[in-house]
Design a protein around this motif. Structure first.
Motif, mmCIF file in Angstrom:
data_model
loop_
_atom_site.group_PDB
_atom_site.id
_atom_site.type_symbol
_atom_site.label_atom_id
_atom_site.label_comp_id
_atom_site.label_asym_id
_atom_site.label_seq_id
_atom_site.Cartn_x
_atom_site.Cartn_y
_atom_site.Cartn_z
ATOM 1 N N SER A 50 0.793 -1.225 0.000
ATOM 2 C CA SER A 50 0.000 0.000 0.000
ATOM 3 C C SER A 50 0.831 1.285 0.000
ATOM 4 N N LEU A 51 2.132 1.196 0.203
ATOM 5 C CA LEU A 51 2.955 2.412 0.233
ATOM 6 C C LEU A 51 3.127 2.997 -1.168
ATOM 7 N N ALA A 52 2.929 4.270 -1.284
ATOM 8 C CA ALA A 52 3.105 4.967 -2.553
ATOM 9 C C ALA A 52 4.386 5.796 -2.503
ATOM 10 N N LYS A 53 4.872 6.145 -3.672
ATOM 11 C CA LYS A 53 6.106 6.929 -3.774
ATOM 12 C C LYS A 53 5.966 8.268 -3.041
ATOM 13 N N THR A 54 4.792 8.841 -3.089
ATOM 14 C CA THR A 54 4.587 10.149 -2.456
ATOM 15 C C THR A 54 4.560 10.071 -0.933
ATOM 16 N N GLU A 55 4.393 8.873 -0.379
ATOM 17 C CA GLU A 55 4.348 8.716 1.066
ATOM 18 C C GLU A 55 5.729 8.557 1.691
ATOM 19 N N MET A 56 6.752 8.417 0.859
ATOM 20 C CA MET A 56 8.113 8.219 1.377
ATOM 21 C C MET A 56 9.015 9.345 0.900
ATOM 22 N N ARG A 57 9.944 9.742 1.756
ATOM 23 C CA ARG A 57 10.947 10.730 1.372
ATOM 24 C C ARG A 57 12.144 10.013 0.764
ATOM 25 N N VAL A 58 12.937 10.708 -0.020
ATOM 26 C CA VAL A 58 14.139 10.128 -0.611
ATOM 27 C C VAL A 58 15.069 9.676 0.501
ATOM 28 N N GLY A 59 15.521 8.437 0.418
ATOM 29 C CA GLY A 59 16.398 7.869 1.423
ATOM 30 C C GLY A 59 15.670 7.136 2.534
ATOM 31 N N GLU A 60 14.357 7.246 2.589
ATOM 32 C CA GLU A 60 13.582 6.581 3.639
ATOM 33 C C GLU A 60 13.512 5.082 3.377
#
Length: 121
Positions: free
Chosen positions: A38-48
């Motif tokens: 369910s995780l989307a690219k917009t829900e994570m910061r770069v490097g997370e």
């Protein structure tokens, strides 16, 4: 292993046969936890980094330019790093090991994705 072949069920079977494996993973596969799917690219910061473990298989989601999903039967969530262009960049150890062991076919596929032309004799 390539994401075309990899799945949590296959990784668990190989581990039961005393064979470790790791590689990229398609998150829409069966038996991938819903928290990962369910995780989307917009829900994570770069490097997370997001990790999930069961007794013998770990799944790592890491955001670089895009989301990278890895599955491993012997990485335990370590984070390493590499210096590039004078900057130190942290990456999951599974990603670092995959980049080192990426074979000729993977490299060829990577290069041909930018130039989809093959020579036919």
């Amino acid at each position: 292993m390539d994401n075309f072949y990899n799945s949590p069920l296959l990784a668990r079977y190989l581990k039961s046969q005393k064979t470790d494996c790791f590689g990229t993973l398609r998150v829409n596969r069966e038996f991938v936890p819903e928290a990962i799917k369910s995780l989307a690219k917009t829900e994570m910061r770069v490097g997370e980094l997001v990790q999930t473990f069961s007794r013998d298989v770990s799944i790592v989601l890491w955001r670089d330019t895009n989301i990278v999903a890895m599955i491993s039967t012997f990485h335990e969530g370590e984070v390493g790093g590499k210096e590039k262009y004078g900057r130190y960049k942290y990456k999951p150890q599974a990603v670092l090991d995959y980049n080192i062991s990426m074979g000729g076919v993977d490299r060829k596929d990577q290069l041909l994705s930018a130039h989809p032309i093959e020579r036919i004799d």
